[in-house]
Write an enzyme that holds these catalytic residues in place. Structure first.
Site, PDB file in Angstrom:
ATOM      1  N   HIS A 214      43.510  34.922  32.591  1.00 45.89           N
ATOM      2  CA  HIS A 214      42.574  34.555  33.655  1.00 45.89           C
ATOM      3  C   HIS A 214      41.144  34.991  33.305  1.00 45.89           C
ATOM      4  O   HIS A 214      40.198  34.205  33.404  1.00 45.89           O
ATOM      5  CB  HIS A 214      43.061  35.223  34.943  1.00 45.89           C
ATOM      6  CG  HIS A 214      42.202  35.033  36.146  1.00 45.89           C
ATOM      7  ND1 HIS A 214      42.501  34.156  37.157  1.00 45.89           N
ATOM      8  CD2 HIS A 214      41.034  35.647  36.520  1.00 45.89           C
ATOM      9  CE1 HIS A 214      41.574  34.216  38.096  1.00 45.89           C
ATOM     10  NE2 HIS A 214      40.667  35.124  37.743  1.00 45.89           N
ATOM     11  N   GLU A 215      40.991  36.247  32.871  1.00 42.65           N
ATOM     12  CA  GLU A 215      39.644  36.758  32.583  1.00 42.65           C
ATOM     13  C   GLU A 215      39.019  36.052  31.378  1.00 42.65           C
ATOM     14  O   GLU A 215      37.807  35.808  31.350  1.00 42.65           O
ATOM     15  CB  GLU A 215      39.674  38.266  32.359  1.00 42.65           C
ATOM     16  CG  GLU A 215      40.138  39.084  33.557  1.00 42.65           C
ATOM     17  CD  GLU A 215      39.424  38.755  34.846  1.00 42.65           C
ATOM     18  OE1 GLU A 215      38.257  38.293  34.799  1.00 42.65           O
ATOM     19  OE2 GLU A 215      40.029  38.931  35.914  1.00 42.65           O
TER      20      GLU A 215
HETATM   21 ZN   LIG Z   1      38.821  35.543  38.436  1.00 48.42          ZN
END
Ligand SMILES: [Zn+2]
Length: 675
Positions: A214-215
């Site tokens: 996600h990051e």
């Molecule tokens: Zn996020």
């Protein structure tokens, strides 16, 4: 306001055993060839394009060099290489759509779930071309992370590396965060993530193992699927990607009712850029957006996968057999002259075969892994560790150990007004913070005279505490002792929580006992706020503090440590300290007369005091002392069998005095205040 993207909850509950793919270690290029048919041809095209960059050709597969900075304090937060490799493997797996749980992608998105053709590999060359494992390890209390630019002190050139900081804790319940390309200074252009959300083994678990996916999505310019906020479930929004439906975002994984914004259009709950618990895919549109990012000059993202950079970072022709990197921590940060102090070795990057510990102010050297040094000179000691193996050596010097002066017997009663000494010196020692101002001598203002100590906290921001250490005081033969000091301090605003503490050590700084702590409004002596730098305390601003040292009587070396802790917000102001005074009354008497037997009033007093004693016999002596232990003559008049009036013969200055009451039942020293 900085644009901060954060996740508060986990992205995915990863309940399938994923297939390990051959990527994420040091041989990503070869892995790419193996795992993707035609990749070699594509890669050679890419090299050609990169070498002839004026004919801008759009790359369609990428390999990104990674450096992982592990911040730790010597516990499980010093995560294993295996955990790092596991995290890298998961990252590669997700970006290459090698995750076995793609079979769970709902029908509507099966056709656009995308292999993003982005690989990640730990660097084998550092910024200077030296051999690296792509993992750095730093003993740093900032493993409990605070979000400011100073925290990013280990960042390697973000035009060359994806920097990932792995830490033990973060504010506000965050698991990880990243910035969009070009939105912050290069120093901060990286990902910060909890070690418990980094990989699936060691301190982490499969549950949190996709937080990094996600990051990295954010790092490559992806928004949350509902748009650029951290608040899902609020309103329907767009993420500027064509094939991710308008959504308000999800915090749970309800796949059967995922239609909230557009009639008949199922939303992409399973996207990696969701806050739901079942993230397993990127879309084709997200892939294109990330590729555009990696072909863009914004924040030099286009350099990451360039041929030159893959060579510079050792992804092509990788290095192995690295020299170690030195890292250590003192086992205690304060000692005194003549007392040995030991160190713990945390060197990394290669097996160490030899260690050398030295200091210009130490009487010895050590070649043990966890060495020990004894210092001959007071002050801040410079300690150097040299580590080596057959591939090379590395040195690290740290100035973290404060060496207090040795025994200073004889000092039992002084008023140190800093008028006639230079601070710091061989007896009075100041710690040096990494950032901001230490305790310094102020030659322009004082409670008495024109000098004092101060911390220039208005302009600087020492969020770590700064210390001033006293010489050793000899309280061996004292029956009672007190520490007095005066200080002046102004808050900038009511929200300003600067803090002053005083601690005592009787074991050469090994352990400290807190005897005083004031914070924020408690500490403020001005009765108001100073939005400008506080530089010239008025006479009325100086406040005297009196601390009982009864518990430390009998010790021959008593040290004091004044600590000023700046408000973490940086909204602080200056503090001044003066007239540090230890007063004691000698004679091996114990304060054994119960306070229940004594009442004295008024206190504070003006000219006369009344003493009432409810013991069988009269006092055998009654003595009054000033803070320098000078006895002051008094007139005592018996008013009733158990009641006496006490009047000093001289006209006393306002301040603190001590009345020593001795009876056959015991003795007691009381603090009095003269108005
Ligand atoms: Zn996020």
């Amino acid at each position: 306001m900085k644009f901060l993207l954060k996740i508060f909850i986990l992205l995915c509950f990863c309940n399938s055993s994923f297939s390990q793919m051959n990527c994420g270690f040091n041989y990503a290029i070869e892995s790419l060839y193996e795992s993707v048919p035609g990749a070699k041809t594509k890669y050679e095209e890419l090299l050609k394009n990169q070498m002839n960059k004026t004919n801008v050709a759009i790359s369609n597969s990428f390999t990104i060099p990674v450096v992982v900075h592990i911040l730790h304090q010597g516990g499980s937060d010093n995560i294993s290489d295996a955990q790092v490799n596991d995290a890298m493997a998961i990252l590669c797996r997700d970006f290459r759509k090698k995750n076995a749980d793609t079979i769970n992608i709902v029908t509507q998105f099966q056709g656009i779930a995308s292999d993003c053709s982005i690989q990640f590999s730990l660097a084998t060359k550092d910024e200077y071309g030296n051999c690296t494992t792509g993992i750095t390890r730093h003993y740093d209390s900032n493993t409990n992370w605070t979000i400011n630019q100073y925290s990013y002190k280990y960042t390697w050139n973000p035009a060359q590396y994806l920097n990932i900081y792995v830490v033990a804790s973060m504010p506000s319940g965050m698991a990880g965060y990243a910035y969009y390309p070009g939105s912050v200074s290069p120093l901060m252009d990286g990902i910060v993530i909890l070690n418990s959300y980094f990989g699936s083994i060691g301190t982490a678990s499969p549950f949190g193992s996709r937080a990094l996916t996600h990051e990295v999505g954010h790092f490559l310019n992806l928004q949350h699927v509902w748009g650029s906020t951290n608040n899902p479930g609020v309103s329907c929004g767009d993420d500027a990607v064509g094939d991710t439906p308008i959504t308000q975002g999800f915090t749970s994984c309800d796949l059967t009712n995922a239609i909230n914004c557009t009639s008949g259009v199922t939303e992409n709950v399973q996207n990696y850029m969701e806050y739901a618990f079942c993230s397993i895919m990127f879309t084709q549109g997200q892939k294109n957006r990330m590729h555009n990012c990696l072909n863009s000059t914004v924040a030099n993202r286009d350099n990451l996968s360039s041929n030159a950079n893959l060579i510079a970072t050792g992804l092509i022709n990788p290095l192995s057999n690295c020299a170690p990197k030195a890292e250590f921590v003192p086992n205690t940060f304060v000692t005194c002259v003549g007392n040995p102090i030991s160190f713990t070795d945390y060197s990394y990057n290669g097996a160490v075969t030899n260690w050398t510990w030295t200091s210009p102010t130490a009487v010895n050297t050590s070649t043990l892994q966890n060495g020990s040094l004894t210092f001959s000179t007071a002050g801040l000691a410079s300690v150097k560790l040299t580590v080596g193996n057959s591939f090379g050596t590395d040195t690290l010097t740290k100035q973290e150990v404060t060496v207090l002066a040795g025994a200073n017997s004889g000092i039992t009663n002084v008023v140190e007004s800093f008028e006639n000494i230079t601070f710091p010196n061989a007896l009075w020692i100041a710690s040096t913070p990494q950032f901001g101002s230490p305790f310094l001598q102020n030659n322009a203002t004082g409670a008495t005279g024109s000098k004092s100590l101060w911390v220039n906290n208005y302009f600087d921001n020492p969020s770590e505490g700064v210390n001033a250490f006293s010489p050793a005081f000899n309280l061996q033969n004292t029956s009672s002792a007190f520490l007095n000091f005066t200080y002046a301090y102004a808050q900038k605003t009511s929200a300003n929580n600067d803090q002053l503490t005083v601690e005592v050590s009787t074991d050469c700084g090994l352990t400290w006992t807190n005897i005083y702590s004031k914070i924020g409004a408690q500490l403020n002596t001005t009765g108001g706020f100073k939005t400008q730098a506080y530089l010239n305390p008025l006479n009325s601003h100086w406040k005297i503090e009196n601390l009982n040292l009864q518990n430390f009587s009998g010790n021959s070396k008593v040290y004091f440590k004044f600590t000023f802790m700046s408000d973490v917000s940086g909204a602080g102001n200056n503090i001044f300290i003066d007239d540090i005074n230890v007063s004691s009354i000698t004679g091996k008497k114990t304060e054994n007369l119960s306070l229940q037997h004594i009442s004295i009033f008024p206190n504070p007093f003006n000219e006369m005091l009344t003493l009432k004693l409810s013991v069988n016999s009269n006092f055998s002596s009654l003595k009054l002392f000033d803070v320098l232990s000078r006895e002051i003559k008094i007139e005592v008049t018996q008013l009733e069998p158990d009641k006496f009036s006490i009047r000093p013969y001289e006209n006393l200055k306002a301040g603190i005095y001590f009345l020593q009451i001795s009876t056959p039942e015991g003795m007691r020293t009381l603090k009095l205040i003269k108005n």
